[in-house]
Design a protein around this motif. Structure first.
Motif, PDB file in Angstrom:
ATOM      1  N   THR A   1      44.748 -62.342   5.393  1.00  0.00           N
ATOM      2  CA  THR A   1      43.664 -61.591   4.753  1.00  0.00           C
ATOM      3  C   THR A   1      42.319 -61.883   5.403  1.00  0.00           C
ATOM      4  O   THR A   1      41.541 -60.962   5.668  1.00  0.00           O
ATOM      5  CB  THR A   1      43.565 -61.969   3.253  1.00  0.00           C
ATOM      6  OG1 THR A   1      44.885 -62.223   2.761  1.00  0.00           O
ATOM      7  CG2 THR A   1      42.910 -60.901   2.427  1.00  0.00           C
TER       8      THR A   1
ATOM      9  N   ALA B   1      40.582 -73.714  16.673  1.00  0.00           N
ATOM     10  CA  ALA B   1      40.351 -72.588  15.748  1.00  0.00           C
ATOM     11  C   ALA B   1      40.635 -71.249  16.414  1.00  0.00           C
ATOM     12  O   ALA B   1      40.847 -70.244  15.746  1.00  0.00           O
ATOM     13  CB  ALA B   1      38.914 -72.611  15.239  1.00  0.00           C
ATOM     14  N   GLY B   2      40.646 -71.236  17.747  1.00  0.00           N
ATOM     15  CA  GLY B   2      40.963 -69.988  18.448  1.00  0.00           C
ATOM     16  C   GLY B   2      42.468 -69.720  18.482  1.00  0.00           C
ATOM     17  O   GLY B   2      42.887 -68.586  18.720  1.00  0.00           O
TER      18      GLY B   2
ATOM     19  N   THR C   1      43.980 -66.778  16.940  1.00  0.00           N
ATOM     20  CA  THR C   1      43.532 -65.439  17.367  1.00  0.00           C
ATOM     21  C   THR C   1      44.057 -65.149  18.781  1.00  0.00           C
ATOM     22  O   THR C   1      43.335 -64.635  19.621  1.00  0.00           O
ATOM     23  CB  THR C   1      41.991 -65.295  17.309  1.00  0.00           C
ATOM     24  OG1 THR C   1      41.403 -66.241  18.210  1.00  0.00           O
ATOM     25  CG2 THR C   1      41.444 -65.536  15.920  1.00  0.00           C
TER      26      THR C   1
ATOM     27  N   GLN D   1      31.837 -69.403  15.797  1.00  0.00           N
ATOM     28  CA  GLN D   1      30.907 -68.717  14.884  1.00  0.00           C
ATOM     29  C   GLN D   1      29.721 -68.136  15.666  1.00  0.00           C
ATOM     30  O   GLN D   1      29.207 -67.071  15.346  1.00  0.00           O
ATOM     31  CB  GLN D   1      30.414 -69.662  13.769  1.00  0.00           C
ATOM     32  CG  GLN D   1      31.533 -70.224  12.876  1.00  0.00           C
ATOM     33  CD  GLN D   1      32.355 -69.137  12.163  1.00  0.00           C
ATOM     34  OE1 GLN D   1      31.981 -67.971  12.117  1.00  0.00           O
ATOM     35  NE2 GLN D   1      33.495 -69.522  11.606  1.00  0.00           N
TER      36      GLN D   1
ATOM     37  N   HIS E   1      35.401 -53.736  19.370  1.00  0.00           N
ATOM     38  CA  HIS E   1      36.167 -54.814  19.999  1.00  0.00           C
ATOM     39  C   HIS E   1      36.791 -55.671  18.891  1.00  0.00           C
ATOM     40  O   HIS E   1      36.109 -56.039  17.927  1.00  0.00           O
ATOM     41  CB  HIS E   1      35.238 -55.658  20.880  1.00  0.00           C
ATOM     42  CG  HIS E   1      35.878 -56.929  21.338  1.00  0.00           C
ATOM     43  ND1 HIS E   1      37.111 -56.937  21.944  1.00  0.00           N
ATOM     44  CD2 HIS E   1      35.485 -58.225  21.264  1.00  0.00           C
ATOM     45  CE1 HIS E   1      37.443 -58.191  22.225  1.00  0.00           C
ATOM     46  NE2 HIS E   1      36.476 -58.987  21.816  1.00  0.00           N
TER      47      HIS E   1
ATOM     48  N   HIS F   1      26.417 -64.099   3.609  1.00  0.00           N
ATOM     49  CA  HIS F   1      27.876 -63.960   3.546  1.00  0.00           C
ATOM     50  C   HIS F   1      28.269 -63.327   2.210  1.00  0.00           C
ATOM     51  O   HIS F   1      29.101 -62.412   2.153  1.00  0.00           O
ATOM     52  CB  HIS F   1      28.489 -65.359   3.702  1.00  0.00           C
ATOM     53  CG  HIS F   1      29.970 -65.342   3.822  1.00  0.00           C
ATOM     54  ND1 HIS F   1      30.794 -65.561   2.750  1.00  0.00           N
ATOM     55  CD2 HIS F   1      30.781 -65.107   4.882  1.00  0.00           C
ATOM     56  CE1 HIS F   1      32.046 -65.466   3.149  1.00  0.00           C
ATOM     57  NE2 HIS F   1      32.071 -65.189   4.436  1.00  0.00           N
TER      58      HIS F   1
ATOM     59  N   SER G   1      31.985 -61.757  25.853  1.00  0.00           N
ATOM     60  CA  SER G   1      31.205 -62.996  25.766  1.00  0.00           C
ATOM     61  C   SER G   1      30.517 -63.268  27.086  1.00  0.00           C
ATOM     62  O   SER G   1      30.934 -62.799  28.138  1.00  0.00           O
ATOM     63  CB  SER G   1      32.127 -64.160  25.410  1.00  0.00           C
ATOM     64  OG  SER G   1      32.581 -64.004  24.093  1.00  0.00           O
TER      65      SER G   1
HETATM   66  N1  COA Z   1      42.313 -66.945   2.084  1.00  0.00           N
HETATM   67  C1  COA Z   1      41.719 -65.799   2.501  1.00  0.00           C
HETATM   68  N2  COA Z   1      40.695 -65.781   3.393  1.00  0.00           N
HETATM   69  C2  COA Z   1      40.292 -66.963   3.886  1.00  0.00           C
HETATM   70  C3  COA Z   1      40.863 -68.196   3.493  1.00  0.00           C
HETATM   71  C4  COA Z   1      41.916 -68.153   2.543  1.00  0.00           C
HETATM   72  N3  COA Z   1      42.525 -69.244   2.131  1.00  0.00           N
HETATM   73  N4  COA Z   1      40.244 -69.195   4.155  1.00  0.00           N
HETATM   74  C5  COA Z   1      39.298 -68.617   4.942  1.00  0.00           C
HETATM   75  N5  COA Z   1      39.341 -67.270   4.787  1.00  0.00           N
HETATM   76  C6  COA Z   1      38.501 -66.261   5.455  1.00  0.00           C
HETATM   77  C7  COA Z   1      37.047 -66.681   5.582  1.00  0.00           C
HETATM   78  O1  COA Z   1      36.328 -66.389   4.401  1.00  0.00           O
HETATM   79  C8  COA Z   1      36.609 -65.842   6.774  1.00  0.00           C
HETATM   80  O2  COA Z   1      36.360 -64.500   6.418  1.00  0.00           O
HETATM   81  P1  COA Z   1      34.860 -63.953   6.216  1.00  0.00           P
HETATM   82  O3  COA Z   1      34.095 -64.328   7.434  1.00  0.00           O
HETATM   83  O4  COA Z   1      35.034 -62.498   6.037  1.00  0.00           O
HETATM   84  O5  COA Z   1      34.373 -64.643   5.004  1.00  0.00           O
HETATM   85  C9  COA Z   1      37.845 -65.800   7.650  1.00  0.00           C
HETATM   86  O6  COA Z   1      38.941 -66.163   6.795  1.00  0.00           O
HETATM   87  C10 COA Z   1      37.795 -66.768   8.809  1.00  0.00           C
HETATM   88  O7  COA Z   1      37.483 -68.032   8.299  1.00  0.00           O
HETATM   89  P2  COA Z   1      36.511 -68.988   9.097  1.00  0.00           P
HETATM   90  O8  COA Z   1      36.420 -70.275   8.348  1.00  0.00           O
HETATM   91  O9  COA Z   1      35.256 -68.280   9.462  1.00  0.00           O
HETATM   92  O10 COA Z   1      37.391 -69.179  10.416  1.00  0.00           O
HETATM   93  P3  COA Z   1      37.381 -70.283  11.509  1.00  0.00           P
HETATM   94  O11 COA Z   1      36.175 -71.133  11.475  1.00  0.00           O
HETATM   95  O12 COA Z   1      38.683 -70.965  11.403  1.00  0.00           O
HETATM   96  O13 COA Z   1      37.289 -69.446  12.866  1.00  0.00           O
HETATM   97  C11 COA Z   1      37.036 -67.776  14.508  1.00  0.00           C
HETATM   98  C12 COA Z   1      37.395 -68.074  13.049  1.00  0.00           C
HETATM   99  C13 COA Z   1      37.227 -66.310  14.782  1.00  0.00           C
HETATM  100  C14 COA Z   1      35.584 -68.143  14.770  1.00  0.00           C
HETATM  101  C15 COA Z   1      37.980 -68.627  15.431  1.00  0.00           C
HETATM  102  O14 COA Z   1      39.295 -68.242  15.237  1.00  0.00           O
HETATM  103  C16 COA Z   1      37.637 -68.499  16.899  1.00  0.00           C
HETATM  104  O15 COA Z   1      36.830 -69.261  17.426  1.00  0.00           O
HETATM  105  N6  COA Z   1      38.284 -67.544  17.616  1.00  0.00           N
HETATM  106  C17 COA Z   1      38.078 -67.330  19.036  1.00  0.00           C
HETATM  107  C18 COA Z   1      36.755 -66.676  19.396  1.00  0.00           C
HETATM  108  C19 COA Z   1      36.568 -65.307  18.805  1.00  0.00           C
HETATM  109  O16 COA Z   1      37.519 -64.620  18.500  1.00  0.00           O
HETATM  110  N7  COA Z   1      35.302 -64.885  18.666  1.00  0.00           N
HETATM  111  C20 COA Z   1      34.995 -63.581  18.109  1.00  0.00           C
HETATM  112  C21 COA Z   1      33.896 -62.850  18.798  1.00  0.00           C
HETATM  113  S1  COA Z   1      34.279 -62.420  20.456  1.00  0.00           S
END
Ligand code: COA
Length: 464
Positions: A35, A158-159, A162, A210, A255, A315, A383
Motif C-alpha cells: 500500500t 531502503a532501495g 524498489t 527522501q 516517472h 505530509h 537523478s
Molecule cells: N502500511 C502502509 N503504508 C506504510 C507502512 C505500513 N505499515 N509503513 C510505511 N508506509 C508508507 C509511508 O507512509 C510512505 O508513504 P507516504 O510517503 O505516502 O506517506 C511509504 O510507505 C514509504 O515509506 P517511507 O518510510 O517513506 O519509506 P522508506 O524510507 O523506507 O523509503 C524510498 C522509500 C522510496 C525513499 C526508498 O525505497 C528509496 O530510497 N528508494 C530508492 C530511490 C528512489 O526510488 N527514489 C525516488 C525518486 S527517483
C-alpha cells in the motif's frame, strides 16, 4: 514535420520476488510495500541476463511484430543507467545480437549511441530522435529508442524494495500510429545534484532516498512551469477563467521508481496548480486544515527536509488532499491506469515512464474509453538531476495496436523466486550457465571473458 511513437514492445524477465515474501524476510510490514509504495512484484533478471540482452529482446519483438527489416532503421539508441562498459555503447551489443537473427552487417548503416542521465535519458533520446525525424534527416527510415535497465540496490537497504528489471523498445517515425509528440513545448530543468548516483566500478547506487523523492517533485515542477509557458504562448492549449493547464491534459504519465510515486507527484503538481484557482477554497475545506508553508520557503531541500514540523504537517495535508473528491476524480481518470504495470513489475529506471505509458494505454482501453485525440502529458525525472516535461496526442490508428496489448501475456509465465534464490542472483553467485529458467525465443548472455587481453568481452546467443 510530425514525429512520434509508432509502436512499443516490452521485454520483462520472468523471474520475480513477491513483495509480501520480501517484506517478511526483511522484518517489514507487507502493507508498507503493497500500500505504501504500491509494489506487488519485482521482476528480477536471471543469471544469464543483462541490460543488453533485455534491450535486444525488446527490440527483436518490436521488429518482428512490425515486420521491419534492419535497412528500414536509420538509428538505434539505447538509454540506460546500467551500463556494461565505460566506452563501448550498449547499442553496439544490441546490434551484435540482432545481427545473429538478421545477418552479419545487416545494421551496418544504423547510427546510434548509448545515452546516460539516470532515469531521464530515454526521454532525451526520444526527443533527439524525434528531432532527427522532424529535420527531414530520416529519409523515410524509422528510429528505435530502447530504454533498458536493471534497478538493483544493496541488500538490506531502503532501495532494495524498489527493484525491478526490463526493457521497452519504441519505434519512431513521421506518421506514428500511436502517439504524436507536440512540437516546441518539450521543457527541461537541470541542476548538479547527488540524490542518487553510481560511482565507477560500483554495481549499486548511493541513494539519498527522501532527498531524491523531493528533488524529483521540485525538478518536474520546474520543467512543468516551462512547459506551461510554451504551451500557452504557442496556443497549443488555451485556458478559460479558473482553469489550469492540467484540465486540458487527459492523461499523465510520471516517472515511477515505485507506483505510489506517481500519486505523490500528481498531488504535488495539483496542489501548486489548484492553489491559485477558485476551486481551491472548497478543496481545502474538505481537508479540515490550512495548507502548511515551510518556515523558509526559499530554503534548500535539506532545510525543508530538516523542518520536521513543516514536513509532518505537509505530509498530513497531502494525505487529506488525496482523499478529496476532486483529487480522487483526477487520479482515477487521468493517472491510475498508468500505475498498474509498475506494481506488477517494479522499478525499470529509464523504462519506468514508458512502462507507465504502456500501462495507461492498455488499461484505459480495457475500460472502453475512446482514446483518439487524447493528450498525454509526461513527467520524466533522472537523478543527478534533470526533469523533462512534454506531451503528445493519441492517433486515430491506435486501436489496431492497443487492442492486442496484454502485459501479463507478453511477460509470459512467471516464476516466483525464494529469498535464497533471489539473494544468490543478487550477489552474482550464479554464472550465465546456471540460469534458473530455460531461454525461449530470446537472447541470453553465455559468457563474459576473464582473460587479461579480452577481459569483459560478452558473448550472447539466441535460443529459438
Ligand atoms: N502500511 C502502509 N503504508 C506504510 C507502512 C505500513 N505499515 N509503513 C510505511 N508506509 C508508507 C509511508 O507512509 C510512505 O508513504 P507516504 O510517503 O505516502 O506517506 C511509504 O510507505 C514509504 O515509506 P517511507 O518510510 O517513506 O519509506 P522508506 O524510507 O523506507 O523509503 C524510498 C522509500 C522510496 C525513499 C526508498 O525505497 C528509496 O530510497 N528508494 C530508492 C530511490 C528512489 O526510488 N527514489 C525516488 C525518486 S527517483
Amino acid at each position: 514535420m510530425a514525429a512520434g511513437i509508432d509502436d512499443i514492445a516490452l521485454y520483462i524477465p520472468r523471474l520475480f520476488v513477491d513483495s509480501a515474501d520480501f517484506a517478511r524476510a526483511r522484518g517489514l510490514d507487507p502493507a508498507k510495500l503493497k500500500t505504501g509504495l504500491g509494489i506487488s512484484k519485482m521482476a528480477i533478471v536471471d543469471a544469464n541476463q543483462d541490460p543488453a540482452c533485455l534491450a535486444a529482446n525488446a527490440c527483436l519483438k518490436l521488429m518482428q511484430k512490425n515486420k521491419i527489416a534492419p535497412k528500414d532503421i536509420g538509428r538505434l539508441y539505447v538509454a540506460t543507467e546500467s551500463a556494461l562498459d565505460e566506452s563501448k555503447a550498449l547499442n553496439s551489443y544490441v546490434i551484435g545480437m540482432l545481427e545473429q537473427v538478421y545477418g552479419t552487417d545487416s545494421f551496418e548503416h544504423c547510427g546510434g549511441i548509448e545515452c546516460k542521465f539516470a532515469c531521464v535519458s530515454g526521454s532525451y533520446a526520444l526527443y533527439d530522435n524525434c528531432n532527427w525525424i522532424r529535420a527531414g534527416e530520416a529519409e523515410g527510415k524509422s528510429a528505435i529508442v530502447v530504454v533498458s535497465d536493471i534497478a538493483k540496490y544493496d541488500l538490506g537497504s531502503a532501495g532494495e524494495y524498489t527493484q525491478g528489471a526490463g526493457s521497452i523498445a519504441m519505434l519512431l517515425n513521421d506518421s506514428p500510429r500511436l502517439l504524436q509528440f507536440d512540437s516546441k513545448v518539450t521543457s527541461t530543468s537541470i541542476k548538479n545534484e547527488y540524490d542518487f548516483y553510481r560511482p565507477f566500478g560500483k554495481e549499486t547506487p548511493i541513494v539519498h532516498g527522501q532527498y531524491s523523492n523531493l528533488l524529483y517533485l521540485i525538478q518536474v515542477k520546474k520543467a512543468f512551469e516551462s512547459y506551461k509557458k510554451k504551451a500557452l504562448e504557442s496556443k497549443l492549449i488555451k485556458l478559460k477563467e479558473g482553469e489550469t493547464i492540467l484540465d486540458h491534459i487527459d492523461y499523465l504519465c510520471m516517472h515511477l521508481p515505485y507506483s505510489t510515486m506517481g500519486k505523490k507527484a500528481l498531488a504535488y503538481l495539483l496542489r501548486r496548480e489548484w492553489r491559485h484557482l477558485p476551486r481551491w477554497k472548497q478543496i481545502v475545506e474538505q481537508t479540515g486544515m490550512d495548507e502548511p508553508a515551510p518556515r523558509n520557503p526559499r530554503g534548500t531541500i535539506e532545510s525543508i527536509l530538516a523542518d520536521d514540523e513543516y514536513m509532518g504537517k505537509d505530509h498530513e495535508f497531502t494525505r487529506l488532499f488525496t482523499k478529496t473528491k476532486e483529487f480522487q476524480q483526477f487520479y482515477d481518470d487521468k493517472l491510475a491506469s498508468s500505475l498498474v504495470a509498475s506494481a506488477m513489475i517494479g522499478n525499470l529506471y529509464t523504462a519506468s515512464l514508458y512502462l507507465g505509458l504502456r500501462s495507461c494505454l492498455e488499461f484505459e482501453f480495457q475500460k472502453g474509453v475512446d482514446l483518439e485525440g487524447k493528450r498525454i502529458g509526461f513527467g520524466s525525472y533522472g537523478s543527478g538531476s534533470s526533469a523533462m516535461v512534454f506531451s503528445g496526442v493519441i492517433q486515430p490508428a491506435y486501436r489496431e495496436l492497443v487492442k492486442d496489448m496484454n502485459i501479463e501475456a507478453e511477460i509470459g509465465q512467471r516464476r516466483k523466486l525464494s529469498l535464497e534464490e533471489y539473494e544468490e542472483i543478487h550477489e552474482n553467485r550464479r554464472g550465465p550457465h546456471q540460469s534458473l529458467l530455460e531461454a525461449k525465443k530470446e537472447f541470453v548472455l553465455v559468457n563474459v571473458e576473464k582473460s587479461p587481453e579480452s577481459r569483459g568481452e560478452r558473448k550472447y546467443a539466441f535460443y529459438d
